[in-house]
Design a protein around this motif. Structure first.
Motif, mmCIF file in Angstrom:
data_model
loop_
_atom_site.group_PDB
_atom_site.id
_atom_site.type_symbol
_atom_site.label_atom_id
_atom_site.label_comp_id
_atom_site.label_asym_id
_atom_site.label_seq_id
_atom_site.Cartn_x
_atom_site.Cartn_y
_atom_site.Cartn_z
ATOM 1 N N GLY A 63 0.974 -1.080 0.059
ATOM 2 C CA GLY A 63 -0.065 0.033 0.018
ATOM 3 C C GLY A 63 0.623 1.150 -0.181
ATOM 4 O O GLY A 63 1.940 1.450 0.801
ATOM 5 N N LEU A 64 0.486 2.267 -0.838
ATOM 6 C CA LEU A 64 1.308 3.465 -1.042
ATOM 7 C C LEU A 64 0.418 4.527 -0.821
ATOM 8 O O LEU A 64 -0.768 4.872 -1.302
ATOM 9 C CB LEU A 64 1.888 3.732 -2.478
ATOM 10 N N VAL A 65 0.650 5.414 0.222
ATOM 11 C CA VAL A 65 0.133 6.837 0.419
ATOM 12 C C VAL A 65 0.867 7.962 -0.130
ATOM 13 O O VAL A 65 1.883 8.162 0.064
ATOM 14 C CB VAL A 65 -0.277 7.159 1.832
ATOM 15 N N LEU A 66 -0.037 8.665 -1.130
ATOM 16 C CA LEU A 66 0.694 9.562 -1.969
ATOM 17 C C LEU A 66 0.420 10.975 -1.159
ATOM 18 O O LEU A 66 -0.580 11.582 -0.928
ATOM 19 C CB LEU A 66 -0.089 9.745 -3.347
ATOM 20 N N ALA A 67 1.678 11.615 -0.658
ATOM 21 C CA ALA A 67 1.774 12.775 0.266
ATOM 22 C C ALA A 67 2.538 13.598 -0.379
ATOM 23 O O ALA A 67 3.345 14.137 0.449
ATOM 24 C CB ALA A 67 1.923 12.164 1.668
ATOM 25 N N GLY A 68 3.056 13.482 -1.671
ATOM 26 C CA GLY A 68 4.107 14.224 -2.347
ATOM 27 C C GLY A 68 3.869 15.805 -2.812
ATOM 28 O O GLY A 68 4.689 16.212 -3.298
ATOM 29 N N GLY A 69 2.641 15.929 -2.701
ATOM 30 C CA GLY A 69 2.186 17.336 -3.373
ATOM 31 C C GLY A 69 2.619 18.539 -2.577
ATOM 32 O O GLY A 69 3.317 18.332 -1.439
ATOM 33 N N LEU A 70 2.339 19.861 -3.262
ATOM 34 C CA LEU A 70 2.686 20.759 -2.694
ATOM 35 C C LEU A 70 1.475 21.535 -1.294
ATOM 36 O O LEU A 70 1.637 22.468 -0.907
ATOM 37 C CB LEU A 70 3.050 22.007 -3.680
ATOM 38 N N GLU A 124 -4.482 4.469 8.673
ATOM 39 C CA GLU A 124 -5.495 3.553 9.413
ATOM 40 C C GLU A 124 -6.419 2.735 8.825
ATOM 41 O O GLU A 124 -6.781 1.695 8.932
ATOM 42 C CB GLU A 124 -6.052 4.234 10.533
ATOM 43 N N ARG A 125 -6.967 3.425 7.505
ATOM 44 C CA ARG A 125 -8.021 3.165 6.386
ATOM 45 C C ARG A 125 -7.166 1.937 5.753
ATOM 46 O O ARG A 125 -7.989 0.850 5.222
ATOM 47 C CB ARG A 125 -8.597 4.062 5.983
ATOM 48 N N LEU A 126 -6.068 2.260 5.189
ATOM 49 C CA LEU A 126 -5.465 1.483 4.131
ATOM 50 C C LEU A 126 -4.641 0.370 4.688
ATOM 51 O O LEU A 126 -4.868 -0.783 4.115
ATOM 52 C CB LEU A 126 -4.483 2.310 3.405
ATOM 53 N N GLY A 127 -4.233 0.252 6.152
ATOM 54 C CA GLY A 127 -3.442 -0.745 6.319
ATOM 55 C C GLY A 127 -4.045 -2.048 6.633
ATOM 56 O O GLY A 127 -3.345 -2.978 6.109
ATOM 57 N N PRO A 128 -5.230 -2.261 7.040
ATOM 58 C CA PRO A 128 -5.932 -3.807 6.992
ATOM 59 C C PRO A 128 -6.098 -4.164 5.479
ATOM 60 O O PRO A 128 -6.297 -5.320 5.357
ATOM 61 C CB PRO A 128 -7.197 -3.315 7.834
ATOM 62 N N LEU A 183 3.373 -1.365 4.005
ATOM 63 C CA LEU A 183 3.081 0.096 3.501
ATOM 64 C C LEU A 183 4.065 1.065 3.260
ATOM 65 O O LEU A 183 5.244 0.718 4.000
ATOM 66 C CB LEU A 183 1.997 0.678 4.985
ATOM 67 N N LEU A 184 4.051 2.065 2.449
ATOM 68 C CA LEU A 184 5.073 3.229 1.996
ATOM 69 C C LEU A 184 4.174 4.341 2.176
ATOM 70 O O LEU A 184 3.004 4.480 1.660
ATOM 71 C CB LEU A 184 5.311 2.756 0.746
ATOM 72 N N ILE A 185 5.018 5.519 2.323
ATOM 73 C CA ILE A 185 4.558 6.903 2.252
ATOM 74 C C ILE A 185 5.259 7.439 1.070
ATOM 75 O O ILE A 185 6.850 7.443 1.159
ATOM 76 C CB ILE A 185 4.752 7.479 3.614
#
Length: 201
Positions: free
Chosen positions: A12-19, A44-48, A53-55
């Motif tokens: 799972g990847l959470v995209l937090a790279g924006g401005l 918390e929503r994605l983990g299960p 996981l990656l950020i």
């Protein structure tokens, strides 16, 4: 019934790279929602739903590392958009599949990844992303790791259109129903007012 793609095979990847321009320039994933960083709710929503996981983050790497997860920055420079985050995630992915979500949408479906996995298997496609009603949501999706080379080549050629690239790779759109209250399950929070108004369950 066993899942069509085991959770352990999906990073799972959470995209937090924006401005975060509409959030006043602050790092959107770290903006507070109900006393916790926005990205904490998303994790918390994605983990299960996934295995590792990656950020993806290009600012505040120390803050994101505080969640105890690997933090990957874009390989493509100059804030090239969510496709650059996907590229970074695919490069760091050690499983056959990568699922991705943005850091600013804490209410996405709890069965998002399972539904996307069923859709790619049923349609024999390398990628699926979400749709709800007439709206497509390419920032929520599932992709085979072996799409990395094609994505890197697209970015190096100057390409930036996420939905266009996904569809060119044979992506299929997986339909989702509105939330029980009729709202968009993929709504994102773009401004401080959005954060204040968001109803956490």
């Amino acid at each position: 019934m066993a899942p069509l793609i085991p959770r352990a095979d999906i990073t799972g990847l959470v995209l937090a790279g924006g401005l975060g321009r509409r959030m006043g320039g602050i790092d959107k994933g770290l903006a507070p929602l109900a006393g916790r960083p926005l990205v904490a709710h998303v994790l918390e929503r994605l983990g299960p739903q996934v295995g590792p996981l990656l950020i993806n983050a290009n600012r505040s790497p120390e803050a994101y590392a505080g969640f105890g997860l690997p933090v990957v920055a874009d390989h493509t420079p100059d804030y090239a958009g969510p496709l650059a985050g996907l590229e970074a995630g695919l490069a760091a992915c050690a499983t056959p599949w990568l699922a991705w979500v943005p850091c600013d949408a804490p209410g996405f479906p709890a069965d998002l990844v399972a539904r996307l996995a069923a859709w790619v298997v049923a349609h024999d496609r390398p990628i699926a992303f979400a749709g709800a009603g007439d709206q497509r949501h390419p920032v929520f999706g599932l992709m085979r790791r072996d799409c990395l080379n094609s994505l890197s080549a697209y970015l190096q050629s100057g390409g930036r259109r996420m939905q266009g690239w996904l569809l060119d790779q044979g992506a299929v759109v997986c339909p989702f129903a509105p939330a029980p209250d009729g709202s968009d399950p993929f709504a994102n929070l773009n401004t401080p007012d959005d954060l204040q108004a968001y109803p956490l369950a």
